[in-house]
Design an enzyme around this catalytic site. Structure first.
Site: not given
Lengths: 94, 469
Positions: B75, B150, B174
């Protein structure tokens, strides 16, 4: 729950974010709705309850007091948008 | 299901394939799936060079790491010395980190190969990856739907078969929620199991690092490498994570959180979760209906505590020492105000300002302190349930992946997608989303398993069983 435009301006100033008028208006609506939602905690009786500020129960996590290699000044200064004479440069403050 | 990662490593070590071939395959898959927008950047040259180094080591008969030649993505809120670290925000658009996050370093030490950085909601604020400054990621199964978030880019990169695992971060769901939305495993460890050093901070009292994988065994393998103190994050426990290799059948008591099985939950989600519960009962486990009355307050607690913490953490993005400075700034106030205005997404601004609101003079006791006390009540309820249950079970999210744009106009509605993942975050509990079926229209659905703090290894052993059911 409604939040006034003046309140939103104050929050924007506290948050160091410059906002347009249309942003201020839509944030007043959103923040009002969200504050209305979080106000439901008022239903809870928490008078005798201790707050939880951390979850691990760890206390005083020490490391050895020895110097480890650090990033060079040059590498860090290279990240800054503006520099002069080995210093980070910003517009005149005073 | 067995480990996909081990299979790749074994094939590389035995000469059936090479690290280079695996990296080439991953880079090709990244390109073929370009329209999903899972990745913000790929590191073709660096990754192939690293693969050649590992292949050479194997040819020379040298010892290689446990992840030798396995491509992965992180990420883009993990700092990497390769490429950029943007947190999917304009204010960090050009940021090149001088350090690697501990997680990146530990994977590198085991010869895993970072091939790219994955999309996210800017600064990890969001549940759909639509808040990325660089455009949304599309769901791996249905292009019209969100990736979740996310860690949406990480989940889609794994689901689309680009890489066998990806790094994500989870503050309120997330990792788990995008895992559920794309049909992959998403594991949020106990708060404090893995160092967050070098991960862009959001809410320091709930942020954790974890993997997205195809199988639970892979989540276990990656976590085993990441766990433990690194001397840079004082919230990290000494390494307690010891994977359980003895798979002999045990009978557990499993609590079904009934508050998350009723109103407001999609019928397909309830049915698929109930099917898992039925199979657990048939397998000899004891199933109990339990209640978590504080669950209905969890989102309210979360949307006080988290904005408060992130408004402090994001104060550092000021256009002075790093990141993008507005070229319209004439004064120091402008440097702050204009850089932050141009550099943050609307959701970032919303959350920072809510944080300022709940922390501001006169409101601290009414909001922040009140929320931290309510948090204690939630934790007490979890503790009571764990007196009688080994694990808790509930859906990961109230619905399968929703349509792109469906929730963007109403922040509160978007927040509700986190209703079932937020409680474990506030209590620091380990939780995992395991794929358990599909909706009638073929969308993936995940089931969430929650364990006691530090029971990570036991939770993963149980999750392996759930995966096989």
């Amino acid at each position: 729950m409604s939040v006034s435009l003046d309140e939103v301006r104050h929050l924007a100033a506290l948050s160091e974010i410059q906002l347009s008028d249309s942003e201020l208006e839509s944030l007043a609506t959103d923040i009002g709705n969200i504050v209305g939602y979080i106000n439901q905690l008022d239903e809870l009786d928490t008078d005798q309850v201790e707050p939880t500020f951390q979850l691990t129960g760890l206390q005083n996590v020490w490391r050895d007091d020895k110097i480890e290699p650090q990033l060079s000044r040059e590498k860090l200064l290279n990240l800054a948008p503006d520099t002069e004479n080995n210093q980070v440069k910003v517009p005149k403050v005073l | 299901m067995t480990s996909l990662i081990n299979e790749i490593v074994n094939n590389i070590k035995s000469g059936q394939t090479t690290a280079r071939a695996e990296v080439e395959k991953a880079l090709r898959a990244a390109q073929d799936n370009d329209e999903l927008h899972a990745l913000l950047e790929t590191f073709d040259d660096e990754a192939l060079h690293r693969a050649d180094e590992i292949d050479a080591k194997i040819r020379r008969g040298e010892q290689v790491g446990r992840l030798a030649g396995v491509p992965y993505v992180a990420k883009d809120n993990f700092l990497t010395t390769i490429g950029h670290t943007t947190a999917a925000a304009k204010i960090l658009e050009n940021f090149e980190s001088p350090i690697d996050a501990t997680a990146i370093e530990r994977l590198d030490n085991e010869d895993a190969i970072l091939i790219g950085k994955a999309n996210l909601d800017a600064f990890a604020h969001g549940g759909s990856t639509e808040n990325s400054a660089f455009g949304p990621t599309h769901n791996a199964v249905d292009f019209e739907r969100v990736a979740g978030g996310s860690s949406g880019g990480s989940a889609v990169a794994v689901a689309a078969g680009i890489v066998p695992f990806a790094l994500g971060s989870d503050t309120g769901g997330s990792i788990r929620q995008p895992g559920s939305f794309n049909g992959v495993v998403g594991y949020k460890p106990t708060y404090g199991m893995i160092s967050r050093y070098g991960v862009v901070a959001m809410a320091s009292s709930t942020d954790v690092v974890g993997p997205l994988t195809r199988t639970v065994e892979d989540a276990e393998l990656v976590s085993d490498i990441l766990a433990g103190q690194d001397g840079h994050d004082s919230t990290v426990h000494d390494n307690y994570f010891q994977p359980i290799t003895d798979n002999s059948q045990r009978s557990y008591t499993i609590g079904v959180i009934k508050d998350f099985m009723g109103e407001g939950v999609d019928a397909d989600v309830v049915n698929q979760t109930q099917a898992v519960i039925n199979r657990l009962e048939q397998a000899g486990h004891t199933v109990r209906q339990v209640s978590l009355p504080m669950a209905k307050y969890a989102l309210a607690i979360y949307y006080i505590v988290v904005p408060a913490e992130l408004s402090s953490n994001l104060a550092r993005y000021d256009g002075v020492r790093y990141g993008v400075r507005s070229d319209k700034a004439k004064s120091l106030d402008d440097v702050y105000g204009l850089s932050r205005s141009a550099g943050f997404m609307p959701e970032n601004k919303r959350r920072i300002m809510i944080g300022s609101y709940v922390l501001s003079s006169g409101y601290f006791d009414a909001y922040y302190l009140k929320a931290q006390k309510a948090r204690t009540l939630l934790i007490n309820e979890f503790n009571k349930l764990f007196d009688e249950c080994d694990f808790l079970i509930c859906p990961t999210a109230p619905t399968p992946a929703f349509k792109l744009g469906e929730n963007t106009s109403d922040p509160l509605k978007m927040y509700l997608a986190d209703a079932m993942t937020v409680p474990a975050s506030l209590a620091g509990l380990p939780a995992i989303s395991v794929p358990c079926g599909e909706s009638d229209s073929g969308l993936p659905i995940g089931v969430q398993l929650i364990g006691r703090q530090k029971d990570d290894a036991k939770l993963l052993a149980f999750a392996k069983e759930v995966e096989r059911l």
